[in-house]
Motif scaffolding. Structure first.
Motif, PDB file in Angstrom:
ATOM      1  N   ARG A   1      -3.848  -1.352  -8.462  1.00 30.30           N
ATOM      2  CA  ARG A   1      -2.756  -1.370  -9.438  1.00 30.30           C
ATOM      3  C   ARG A   1      -3.254  -1.829 -10.808  1.00 30.30           C
ATOM      4  O   ARG A   1      -2.868  -1.255 -11.838  1.00 30.30           O
TER       5      ARG A   1
ATOM      6  N   SER B   1      -4.978  -3.461  -2.888  1.00 33.33           N
ATOM      7  CA  SER B   1      -3.813  -2.926  -3.593  1.00 33.33           C
ATOM      8  C   SER B   1      -3.695  -3.530  -4.985  1.00 33.33           C
ATOM      9  O   SER B   1      -3.381  -2.840  -5.959  1.00 33.33           O
TER      10      SER B   1
ATOM     11  N   MET C   1       0.851  -1.180   0.000  1.00 32.29           N
ATOM     12  CA  MET C   1       0.000   0.000   0.000  1.00 32.29           C
ATOM     13  C   MET C   1       0.892   1.236   0.000  1.00 32.29           C
ATOM     14  O   MET C   1       1.403   1.654   1.029  1.00 32.29           O
TER      15      MET C   1
ATOM     16  N   TYR D   1       3.685  -4.658  -9.810  1.00 32.37           N
ATOM     17  CA  TYR D   1       4.035  -3.429  -9.099  1.00 32.37           C
ATOM     18  C   TYR D   1       5.333  -2.796  -9.603  1.00 32.37           C
ATOM     19  O   TYR D   1       5.749  -1.754  -9.094  1.00 32.37           O
TER      20      TYR D   1
END
Length: 629
Positions: free
Chosen positions: A214, A210, A162, A261
């Motif tokens: 994303r 999260s 996060m 990520y």
């Protein structure tokens, strides 16, 4: 020794290090901390104020009219206390607050929260440290700019996915620790990898949230951020695998998340001939939040009579076909995004309003570059309804796109600039709203009449379905919002159902009274709080300073959950035995306690999280109003 016990031992060491009052003070401090954290000590009980929940103008707010001492202010009758953030706080002015670090590194620093826009020596020091570790490559300016925020986000990845871009005291403790990993090093890669766990259908919590955020950021089909790994999430994950030419897989593995990520993660691209709106099509066999929303609205409009289940079955398909027939559309029984947005709009006709089913109108999707009679008819209808003026030319160009978006915005549809068959069905209907006409919702439904079934077929509660409101929105829900704000003393004008600067300012002042950042948007969670009996009147402040709460979901595990559990114990909503071995973990017992609190606060329905608004009330001294006897 458990993780919690280790943390408490570290806190004890830090208190001992900073205290100079002797053993009697230290023993009292440790006793109070252990009592509050492990036993849930209670104070004098205060009965909750019983006030009937009413969405009109007669809700009583059980508060005083002066600004209270916040829960983390020093008490006068005890040697130390525990703040709302879970830290030990010495009440003697000669001592510093204890800052708890989550890692095993010892640090003597006490840091202030730093974020975008801040300036000064602390920011310069932060930039220097980030540059030493290769997270920041710019100049040391002492200005917390976007480059600094990006560097902070990169470092945050090493201990959680996060990424806020805010340098909290806890984040700085980790950053200045001797073992902080250098960006791109083996230690960094190991730290990042260790924070991920495999996620799949049925999982819930901050990790899933999260993941969804994303995927949405990268353009993958993700309509709603729910924190629950549903069918929509699984589909978006499978598309991410396919973007790398891998076989479709709906499980988010650790390796997949590391790539997701990363800075080079691939964005979603439509295949030739695909339509983004069709990506969101739901039909027989679909499951999840999109189905729940569709079924709920079809019930409201009278096309569906079975309970909300979240499972798109044949009964749901038949209800969709009835609606499609009502608008003269092809009766497919499937709902693409365009149809879902038409069904959700206030202009959607109810079944009772349609005594006869019109013949199929045969609308054709129109978009930029098209021309001819169909475009001319579209333009003329928009002129007739007041969205444009002049003489139609039959060419779908820039002005037509802008005017079509005005109509789509009126319905609450995504402003794509295209005139879909679904949009035209409303445009050419008797129910089409004029440009200067305020749409009045055709149906108002008591949320208690809506039920949701779980996999066992049992019915349970489903929360009231608000929509997020912001500048430019119009309608009855905006009018209700303004009326409620006026009732509480935040809105001084005349409610008109238009979300303008005056409405935004009132919302911001309400958030400020809650101890939250002053923003102008009325989120769904904010509306739950606003319409509850736990909404503070103008002139009442729950906190003297702005707080920093983070929404908590099932299976989240952090200090915020631990603070929440402590308060739930204290107020009598959570049994210690139900969280034995789960301190700091948002397990089902903790979520159930949160929902009991929501009922006591007069929420319109229970939710699946502890919002920042709920925590702002619950961790303030006003929560005594809902203490259980």
């Amino acid at each position: 020794m458990t993780k919690l016990e280790k943390r408490m031992l570290r806190r004890k060491k830090r208190v001992m290090k900073r205290c100079s009052h002797g053993s009697r003070m230290r023993e009292a401090a440790l006793a109070l901390v252990v009592c509050a954290v492990l036993s849930g000590c209670t104070a004098v009980e205060i009965q909750p104020t019983e006030t009937a929940v009413n969405y009109g103008v007669s809700i009583n707010v059980p508060y005083a009219t002066s600004t209270p001492r916040p829960s983390d202010a020093p008490a006068t009758d005890v040697p130390l206390s525990i703040s709302a953030n879970g830290d030990v706080q010495l009440n003697d002015a000669s001592f510093l607050d204890v800052v708890a670090a989550e890692d095993d590194e010892e640090t003597d620093g006490v840091y202030n929260r730093l974020e975008s826009g801040d300036t000064g020596e602390e920011v310069a020091k932060l930039q220097t440290r980030l540059k030493q570790l290769n997270y920041y490559t710019g100049e040391i300016t002492g200005i917390f700019d976007s480059a600094t925020e990006t560097a902070v986000r990169l470092f945050e990845v090493t201990y959680g996915v996060m990424q806020t871009g805010v340098a909290t005291p806890a984040m700085q403790n980790k950053l200045y620790a001797a073992g902080a990993p250098v960006y791109g090093s083996d230690a960094y890669n190991e730290a990042v990898a260790s924070r991920y766990t495999t996620l799949q259908r049925g999982d819930a919590g901050g990790g899933v949230r999260s993941l969804q955020e994303r995927l949405q950021e990268l353009g993958y089909p993700m309509m709603e951020i729910t924190g629950t790994y549903d069918e929509e999430t699984a589909y978006a994950v499978s598309l991410f695998y396919q973007a790398y030419d891998f076989e479709a897989n709906d499980v988010a593995t650790v390796a997949m998340q590391k790539e997701l990520y990363s800075d080079g993660a691939r964005r979603y691209k439509l295949a030739d001939g695909d339509n983004m709106m069709d990506i969101y099509t739901i039909s027989v066999g679909s499951m999840g939040s999109m189905v729940i929303r569709l079924q709920t609205r079809l019930i409201q409009l009278g096309y569906l009579t079975t309970p909300v289940s979240g499972n798109f079955d044949e009964t749901t398909a038949e209800a969709v076909r009835k609606f499609q027939a009502a608008l003269g559309l092809e009766q497919t029984g499937a709902a693409n995004l365009e149809l879902q947005q038409v069904i959700a709009s206030d202009a959607a006709p109810t079944q009772r309003e349609l005594e006869t089913i019109p013949e199929t109108a045969g609308y054709v999707n129109l978009q930029e570059g098209d021309n001819g009679l169909a475009v001319r008819s579209l333009q003329q209808r928009l002129v007739d309804l007041g969205y444009a003026s002049g003489t139609p030319n039959g060419k779908y160009e820039r002005i037509t796109i802008r005017v079509v978006n005005m109509f789509r915005g009126k319905l609450g549809m995504t402003e794509t600039g295209a005139a879909s068959a679904e949009m035209q069905a409303i445009l050419f209907s008797d129910f089409a709203p004029r440009y200067d006409e305020e749409i009045t919702p055709k149906v108002t439904v008591d949320p208690n009449t809506l039920t949701k079934q779980d996999s066992s077929g049992q019915s349970g509660e489903i929360a009231m379905l608000y929509r997020a409101l912001s500048m430019g929105n119009q309608g009855q829900d905006v009018l209700a919002l303004e009326t409620r704000l006026q009732q509480l003393g935040y809105f001084e004008g005349t409610p008109d159902g238009v979300y303008d600067d005056e409405t935004g300012e009132a919302v911001g002042n309400f958030r400020k009274a809650m101890g939250l950042s002053k923003t102008t948007d009325a989120s769904i969670n904010l509306q739950y709080q606003l319409y509850s009996k736990a909404a503070p009147e103008n002139g009442v402040s729950l906190w003297k300073e702005e707080q920093n709460f983070r929404e908590l979901f099932l299976n989240d595990m952090n200090d915020g959950v631990l603070n929440l559990q402590k308060q739930l114990w204290t107020l009598g909503y959570l049994d210690r035995d139900s969280i034995e071995g789960a301190y700091g973990l948002m397990n089902e017992a903790t979520l159930a306690a949160v929902q009991d609190v929501q009922r006591a606060m007069g929420y319109a329905g229970v939710t699946q999280s502890a919002s920042e608004e709920l925590q702002a009330f619950l961790l303030s001294e006003y929560s005594e109003k809902i203490r259980r006897s």
